[in-house]
Design an enzyme around this catalytic site. Structure first.
Site, PDB file in Angstrom:
ATOM      1  N   GLY A 296       1.331   6.565   3.898  1.00  0.00           N
ATOM      2  CA  GLY A 296       0.553   7.784   4.146  1.00  0.00           C
ATOM      3  C   GLY A 296       1.359   9.052   3.957  1.00  0.00           C
ATOM      4  O   GLY A 296       0.843  10.057   3.462  1.00  0.00           O
TER       5      GLY A 296
ATOM      6  N   ILE B  49       0.856  -1.193   0.000  1.00  0.00           N
ATOM      7  CA  ILE B  49       0.000   0.000   0.000  1.00  0.00           C
ATOM      8  C   ILE B  49       0.890   1.240   0.000  1.00  0.00           C
ATOM      9  O   ILE B  49       2.033   1.213   0.460  1.00  0.00           O
ATOM     10  CB  ILE B  49      -0.950   0.061   1.219  1.00  0.00           C
ATOM     11  CG1 ILE B  49      -0.174  -0.052   2.536  1.00  0.00           C
ATOM     12  CG2 ILE B  49      -1.997  -1.032   1.122  1.00  0.00           C
ATOM     13  CD1 ILE B  49      -1.038   0.145   3.775  1.00  0.00           C
TER      14      ILE B  49
ATOM     15  N   GLU C 253       2.465  14.019   0.888  1.00  0.00           N
ATOM     16  CA  GLU C 253       3.348  14.747  -0.029  1.00  0.00           C
ATOM     17  C   GLU C 253       2.643  15.023  -1.358  1.00  0.00           C
ATOM     18  O   GLU C 253       2.799  16.107  -1.937  1.00  0.00           O
ATOM     19  CB  GLU C 253       4.631  13.953  -0.265  1.00  0.00           C
ATOM     20  CG  GLU C 253       5.598  14.559  -1.271  1.00  0.00           C
ATOM     21  CD  GLU C 253       6.168  15.910  -0.845  1.00  0.00           C
ATOM     22  OE1 GLU C 253       6.160  16.201   0.365  1.00  0.00           O
ATOM     23  OE2 GLU C 253       6.631  16.661  -1.734  1.00  0.00           O
TER      24      GLU C 253
END
Lengths: 157, 95
Positions: A47, A44, A52
């Protein structure tokens, strides 16, 4: 996306100077070493990279609002929420809007959607200064060209 | 002035988690209260919203950097509140 170069934005879809909004697209790569560690067997997008991506989206909005005369730098992240996983190969649509313009700083709200569904959102604060040197300005001009920055957005208003 | 100070002190206390009773009109935001430039952005945002003005932080910073002003002129709270009152008066006068 070119994660190795921290280039997270692929294409500017729309900038509305009057409404102070921007929409961009970003294609998460199918394969990248990041996914080998994050996480083995269950890849995945981290975060921090989603944050960003929202910061770069907001940054392009601010650069356009400041007519390429100043460079914004991320100063604070508030209310960042990772509402759902982002997997390799997904296409991100990232929206940002400027909610406040202070003296030397600005605040934006940004959202990442996949297939119309909200995955991540945050409120971001940027400080901004005149471009510190010609190298950075030249780099940003080149990136603007690569991602399809609409020059008319800042020349026809 | 006192009303402005009360509002500003409350904003600083809530934004920076500083005990309200340690904040006085003579407090220097940077030197006495230890507020850094990033925290001051939050304070400026809250002041801008509360008073309907835009604190000219860039101009003030430039004046301090150029030696044309001291930090005390803008960041001792009684002086900051006087600047806020001036900005509010200018706004109300339509200037």
């Amino acid at each position: 996306m070119h994660l190795e170069y921290f280039q997270l934005i692929d294409r500017i879809v729309d900038i509305n100077i009057g409404a102070k909004t921007i929409t961009v697209e970003a294609q998460v790569p199918q394969h990248n070493t990041i996914f080998e560690g994050h996480f083995p067997g269950y890849p995945i997008m981290p975060g921090v990279l989603l944050i960003e991506a929202m910061a770069q989206t907001s940054g392009w909005l601010l650069i356009s609002l400041m007519k390429f005369e100043r460079m914004p730098f991320l100063a604070a992240v508030k209310e960042a929420k990772m509402r759902g996983f982002v997997a390799p190969g997904e296409l991100l649509t990232i929206d940002a809007s400027m909610v406040y313009e202070g003296s030397g700083y600005a605040i934006t709200e940004a959202k990442i959607k996949v297939g119309g569904k909200l995955r991540t959102n945050a409120t971001l604060t940027f400080s901004h200064i005149p471009f510190p040197n010609a190298d950075l300005r030249g780099h940003m001009d080149a990136v603007a060209k690569r991602i399809g920055f609409p020059q008319q957005a800042i020349t026809n208003d | 002035m006192s009303s402005t100070f009360d509002q500003v002190a409350t904003i600083i206390a809530e934004t920076c988690d500083i005990p309200r009773d340690t904040i006085t009109p003579e407090s220097h935001a940077i030197d006495d209260l230890g507020i850094d430039s990033l925290d001051f952005l939050d304070i400026a945002f809250a002041i801008d919203k509360a008073f309907g003005i835009k604190l000219p932080l860039e101009k003030w910073t430039q004046e301090v950097n150029d030696g044309k002003a001291t930090t005390e002129q803008y960041f001792v709270l009684k002086n900051l509140c006087a600047r806020i009152d001036e900005l509010v008066a200018a706004k109300n006068a339509g200037t």
